[in-house]
Design a protein around this motif. Structure first.
Motif, PDB file in Angstrom:
ATOM      1  N   PRO A 104      59.716  31.402  73.923  1.00 59.81           N
ATOM      2  CA  PRO A 104      59.683  31.703  72.957  1.00 59.81           C
ATOM      3  C   PRO A 104      58.944  30.536  72.089  1.00 59.81           C
ATOM      4  CG  PRO A 104      61.560  32.296  73.385  1.00 59.81           C
ATOM      5  CD  PRO A 104      60.992  32.188  74.343  1.00 59.81           C
ATOM      6  N   ALA A 105      59.129  29.464  72.745  1.00 59.83           N
ATOM      7  CA  ALA A 105      58.780  28.324  72.156  1.00 59.83           C
ATOM      8  C   ALA A 105      57.697  27.904  71.938  1.00 59.83           C
ATOM      9  CB  ALA A 105      59.145  27.338  72.909  1.00 59.83           C
ATOM     10  N   VAL A 106      56.342  28.826  73.248  1.00 57.05           N
ATOM     11  CA  VAL A 106      55.245  28.089  73.346  1.00 57.05           C
ATOM     12  C   VAL A 106      53.934  29.626  72.854  1.00 57.05           C
ATOM     13  CG1 VAL A 106      55.420  26.847  74.501  1.00 57.05           C
ATOM     14  CG2 VAL A 106      55.067  28.975  76.132  1.00 57.05           C
ATOM     15  N   THR A 107      55.001  30.900  72.361  1.00 54.89           N
ATOM     16  CA  THR A 107      53.846  32.305  72.708  1.00 54.89           C
ATOM     17  C   THR A 107      54.223  32.486  70.710  1.00 54.89           C
ATOM     18  OG1 THR A 107      55.418  32.692  74.908  1.00 54.89           O
ATOM     19  CG2 THR A 107      54.497  34.484  73.257  1.00 54.89           C
ATOM     20  N   THR A 108      53.207  33.312  70.763  1.00 52.78           N
ATOM     21  CA  THR A 108      52.705  33.696  69.229  1.00 52.78           C
ATOM     22  C   THR A 108      52.587  35.815  70.130  1.00 52.78           C
ATOM     23  OG1 THR A 108      51.936  31.731  67.929  1.00 52.78           O
ATOM     24  CG2 THR A 108      51.354  34.286  67.451  1.00 52.78           C
ATOM     25  N   VAL A 109      53.656  36.255  69.155  1.00 51.26           N
ATOM     26  CA  VAL A 109      53.465  38.282  69.472  1.00 51.26           C
ATOM     27  C   VAL A 109      52.670  38.679  67.945  1.00 51.26           C
ATOM     28  CG1 VAL A 109      54.228  39.959  70.056  1.00 51.26           C
ATOM     29  CG2 VAL A 109      55.358  37.279  71.436  1.00 51.26           C
ATOM     30  N   VAL A 110      51.476  38.875  68.364  1.00 60.57           N
ATOM     31  CA  VAL A 110      50.734  39.785  67.579  1.00 60.57           C
ATOM     32  C   VAL A 110      51.075  41.234  67.355  1.00 60.57           C
ATOM     33  CG1 VAL A 110      48.667  39.770  66.178  1.00 60.57           C
ATOM     34  CG2 VAL A 110      49.195  37.954  67.268  1.00 60.57           C
ATOM     35  N   THR A 111      51.203  42.178  66.583  1.00 63.44           N
ATOM     36  CA  THR A 111      51.825  42.828  66.326  1.00 63.44           C
ATOM     37  C   THR A 111      51.018  43.642  65.508  1.00 63.44           C
ATOM     38  OG1 THR A 111      53.809  42.741  65.549  1.00 63.44           O
ATOM     39  CG2 THR A 111      53.515  43.499  67.976  1.00 63.44           C
ATOM     40  N   PRO A 112      51.089  45.578  64.917  1.00 62.97           N
ATOM     41  CA  PRO A 112      50.530  46.108  63.530  1.00 62.97           C
ATOM     42  C   PRO A 112      51.467  45.398  62.511  1.00 62.97           C
ATOM     43  CG  PRO A 112      49.983  46.888  65.962  1.00 62.97           C
ATOM     44  CD  PRO A 112      50.493  45.669  66.339  1.00 62.97           C
ATOM     45  N   ARG A 113      51.397  45.387  61.159  1.00 63.13           N
ATOM     46  CA  ARG A 113      52.108  45.350  60.229  1.00 63.13           C
ATOM     47  C   ARG A 113      52.664  46.740  60.106  1.00 63.13           C
ATOM     48  NH1 ARG A 113      47.755  42.844  58.083  1.00 63.13           N
ATOM     49  NH2 ARG A 113      48.147  40.208  57.476  1.00 63.13           N
ATOM     50  N   HIS A 114      53.591  46.455  60.500  1.00 58.59           N
ATOM     51  CA  HIS A 114      54.493  48.413  60.518  1.00 58.59           C
ATOM     52  C   HIS A 114      54.181  49.284  59.077  1.00 58.59           C
ATOM     53  CE1 HIS A 114      57.180  51.320  62.777  1.00 58.59           C
ATOM     54  NE2 HIS A 114      57.204  51.611  61.818  1.00 58.59           N
ATOM     55  N   HIS A 115      53.891  50.427  59.043  1.00 59.14           N
ATOM     56  CA  HIS A 115      54.122  51.185  58.498  1.00 59.14           C
ATOM     57  C   HIS A 115      54.603  52.217  58.735  1.00 59.14           C
ATOM     58  CE1 HIS A 115      50.972  48.724  56.978  1.00 59.14           C
ATOM     59  NE2 HIS A 115      50.550  49.103  55.912  1.00 59.14           N
ATOM     60  N   GLN A 116      55.433  52.331  58.119  1.00 58.34           N
ATOM     61  CA  GLN A 116      56.798  53.889  57.969  1.00 58.34           C
ATOM     62  C   GLN A 116      55.711  54.963  57.967  1.00 58.34           C
ATOM     63  OE1 GLN A 116      59.647  53.409  59.940  1.00 58.34           O
ATOM     64  NE2 GLN A 116      59.415  55.693  60.119  1.00 58.34           N
ATOM     65  N   ALA A 117      56.070  56.357  58.196  1.00 57.31           N
ATOM     66  CA  ALA A 117      55.206  57.478  58.722  1.00 57.31           C
ATOM     67  C   ALA A 117      56.369  57.893  57.324  1.00 57.31           C
ATOM     68  CB  ALA A 117      54.927  58.143  59.452  1.00 57.31           C
ATOM     69  N   THR A 118      56.423  57.478  56.315  1.00 58.51           N
ATOM     70  CA  THR A 118      58.086  58.405  55.370  1.00 58.51           C
ATOM     71  C   THR A 118      57.515  60.073  55.007  1.00 58.51           C
ATOM     72  OG1 THR A 118      56.575  57.182  53.297  1.00 58.51           O
ATOM     73  CG2 THR A 118      58.173  55.928  54.261  1.00 58.51           C
ATOM     74  N   GLU A 119      56.118  60.369  54.983  1.00 66.17           N
ATOM     75  CA  GLU A 119      56.264  61.591  54.445  1.00 66.17           C
ATOM     76  C   GLU A 119      55.895  63.002  56.005  1.00 66.17           C
ATOM     77  OE1 GLU A 119      54.374  62.713  51.057  1.00 66.17           O
ATOM     78  OE2 GLU A 119      53.293  60.535  51.252  1.00 66.17           O
ATOM     79  N   PRO A 120      55.594  64.146  56.243  1.00 65.88           N
ATOM     80  CA  PRO A 120      55.786  64.879  56.640  1.00 65.88           C
ATOM     81  C   PRO A 120      54.068  64.469  56.933  1.00 65.88           C
ATOM     82  CG  PRO A 120      57.252  65.924  55.268  1.00 65.88           C
ATOM     83  CD  PRO A 120      56.780  64.765  54.838  1.00 65.88           C
ATOM     84  N   PRO A 121      53.717  64.934  58.371  1.00 61.87           N
ATOM     85  CA  PRO A 121      51.820  64.809  58.519  1.00 61.87           C
ATOM     86  C   PRO A 121      51.216  65.296  58.030  1.00 61.87           C
ATOM     87  CG  PRO A 121      53.138  64.696  60.695  1.00 61.87           C
ATOM     88  CD  PRO A 121      54.122  64.272  59.701  1.00 61.87           C
ATOM     89  N   ARG A 122      52.413  66.417  57.714  1.00 62.01           N
ATOM     90  CA  ARG A 122      51.460  68.409  57.858  1.00 62.01           C
ATOM     91  C   ARG A 122      51.072  67.611  56.118  1.00 62.01           C
ATOM     92  NH1 ARG A 122      53.618  74.488  57.332  1.00 62.01           N
ATOM     93  NH2 ARG A 122      51.743  75.487  55.968  1.00 62.01           N
ATOM     94  N   ASP A 123      52.080  67.408  54.688  1.00 64.51           N
ATOM     95  CA  ASP A 123      52.035  67.036  53.688  1.00 64.51           C
ATOM     96  C   ASP A 123      51.444  66.045  53.027  1.00 64.51           C
ATOM     97  OD1 ASP A 123      54.207  68.840  53.325  1.00 64.51           O
ATOM     98  OD2 ASP A 123      55.852  67.160  53.047  1.00 64.51           O
ATOM     99  N   VAL A 124      50.736  64.821  54.264  1.00 65.26           N
ATOM    100  CA  VAL A 124      49.504  63.755  53.620  1.00 65.26           C
ATOM    101  C   VAL A 124      48.035  64.475  53.934  1.00 65.26           C
ATOM    102  CG1 VAL A 124      48.564  61.502  54.772  1.00 65.26           C
ATOM    103  CG2 VAL A 124      51.220  62.123  54.405  1.00 65.26           C
ATOM    104  N   LEU A 125      48.426  64.842  55.174  1.00 63.71           N
ATOM    105  CA  LEU A 125      46.924  65.512  55.657  1.00 63.71           C
ATOM    106  C   LEU A 125      46.863  67.030  54.381  1.00 63.71           C
ATOM    107  CD1 LEU A 125      46.975  66.194  59.497  1.00 63.71           C
ATOM    108  CD2 LEU A 125      45.817  64.688  58.251  1.00 63.71           C
ATOM    109  N   ARG A 126      47.179  67.972  54.086  1.00 67.47           N
ATOM    110  CA  ARG A 126      46.995  68.688  53.113  1.00 67.47           C
ATOM    111  C   ARG A 126      46.879  68.080  51.677  1.00 67.47           C
ATOM    112  NH1 ARG A 126      51.633  70.856  52.417  1.00 67.47           N
ATOM    113  NH2 ARG A 126      51.097  72.368  53.429  1.00 67.47           N
TER     114      ARG A 126
END
Length: 425
Positions: A19-41
């Motif tokens: 970890p002293a020499v490492t940078t880990v790059v990940t997506p900013r986490h976005h929680q899926a808080t709503e049912p996808p059906r509602d978001v899509l509709r």
């Protein structure tokens, strides 16, 4: 030492790092808080621009829906039913066709289609794999954009209502995926794709991750979609767990621009400097099915690797190179990455899949690329000017040691799901 979990196949892969020499790059986490059906509709009923989907369709019209092929993690099993539900009572299911926007990729089998769309969709509507090499299924549209000869799928052009469905993420030479790409190259003829992906366009400095305006590839893609007509565009943005975090609908280009803003915030991350070693993936299954797709993972790493540095790319490659298409043949047509670049630049006509080779060769001409796969042999990778490692952790440690004191490591566990860029660079 710490463990970083890499997206690899369907199971993942552990990488041991200091970890002293490492940078880990990940997506900013976005929680899926709503049912996808509602978001899509909501996206279908409250679009970014223009009227709701249902108000754009008249009773008895025919409908064509464009969807990503099996190499993309689009939630087709959610998006297509959402559209069909919205059109219920207006459109007969016999008048609906779902076109798998394969571009120049192979078509998907019935078993793959059932995994992609779900049995209910497969059994209720007609699904057709677009075939860029079948003249009988294509219609001449004209010359569009910067001199692109355009043939498109006839069923798409003949439909009264045309709906694109996709997902938006940074793309290594088209800027971002989704939106107008579901028309061309997705539903275009091979001849059209070859011009869109010629050496001049692919070699342009703005044909890159995250750039749309002034990108010669995306400029022409937008021009084709605008000139040929899309009734409604429907895109989603996903988090690293492939969950829907946002959905966008409406007039195609306005909808896509809004989706791009969200995808850029989630999937592009600044880093302070370049790195001697970069470990990347191709985001696991289904995106790491073959070496061709894994070039995207290499390209993500290339954005932040130091000149002469090492990229280690972990991609399962259960579908090999693949064997269909011209990618493998073009890779083996010269004895070095530099020779490949010279050969491609000298061509007067574009060869299928040369664009992927052009990008890969440019990366390999400037840095060392080592693969970790489960299905390609060392000899097969050698024919692609690549080497293989069975132990990613050991290879990374050796590369850092060879780079000398102060060597730094960057890890992209989700590969091109997160595109790093050097801040101010």
């Amino acid at each position: 030492m710490e463990t970083v979990r890499l997206a690899y196949g369907e199971t993942g892969l552990d990488l041991r790092v200091d970890p002293a020499v490492t940078t880990v790059v990940t997506p900013r986490h976005h929680q899926a808080t709503e049912p996808p059906r509602d978001v899509l509709r909501r996206a279908l009923r409250s679009p970014v621009a223009g009227p709701p989907l249902r108000e754009r369709v008249r009773r008895g019209q025919t409908v064509a829906i464009s969807a990503c092929d099996g190499t993309r993690p689009q939630p087709r099993e959610l998006m297509i039913p959402a559209i069909l539900e919205e059109l219920d009572g207006l459109v007969d299911l016999d008048d609906v066709v779902v076109l798998v926007a394969t571009g120049t990729h192979r078509g998907n089998s019935d078993a793959e289609l059932r995994r992609m769309f779900g049995d209910d969709v497969v059994d209720s509507v007609r699904i057709v794999n677009h075939d860029a090499r079948d003249p009988g299924s294509l219609t001449w549209v004209g010359e569009l954009g910067a001199g692109v000869p355009v043939w498109l799928n006839s069923e798409w052009l003949n439909a009264d209502v045309r709906i694109t469905t996709g997902f938006v993420e940074p793309h290594f030479f088209a800027g971002f995926s989704g939106g107008p790409k579901l028309v061309a190259p997705g539903l275009a003829a091979l001849e059209t794709v070859l011009v869109l992906h010629d050496a001049r366009r692919i070699g342009h400095p703005r044909a890159a991750w995250g750039i749309i305006e002034g990108n010669p590839v995306h400029d022409d893609v937008r021009a084709i979609a605008a000139a040929t007509g899309v009734t409604f565009g429907f895109d989603v943005v996903l988090n690293q767990d492939k969950q829907v975090v946002a959905a966008f609908g409406g007039d195609l280009l306005a909808m896509h621009a809004e989706a791009v803003r969200t995808a850029r915030e989630i999937a592009m991350r600044p880093v302070p400097h370049r790195f001697d070693v970069v470990v990347t993936t191709n985001s696991g299954y289904p995106l790491d099915q073959n070496l061709y797709q894994a070039v995207k993972g290499m390209s993500a790493a290339y954005q932040v690797v130091a000149p002469g540095g090492t990229i280690v790319c972990a991609a399962e490659c259960r579908d090999g190179f693949p064997d269909h298409g011209s990618y493998r043949e073009v890779l083996a047509s010269a004895d070095s990455p530099a020779a490949l670049l010279a050969e491609i630049s000298a061509r007067t006509a574009t060869v299928p899949d040369q664009w992927q080779v052009q990008i890969q060769a440019r990366i390999q001409a400037e840095c060392r690329v080592v693969m970790h796969t489960s299905y390609l042999s060392e000899a097969e990778l050698a024919s692609a000017h690549l080497s293989q490692t069975d132990d990613v952790s050991a290879t990374v440690a050796q590369a850092l040691a060879a780079a000398g004191p102060g060597a730094r490591l960057c890890v992209l566990p989700e590969g091109p799901q997160t595109i790093p860029y050097v801040q101010g660079g």
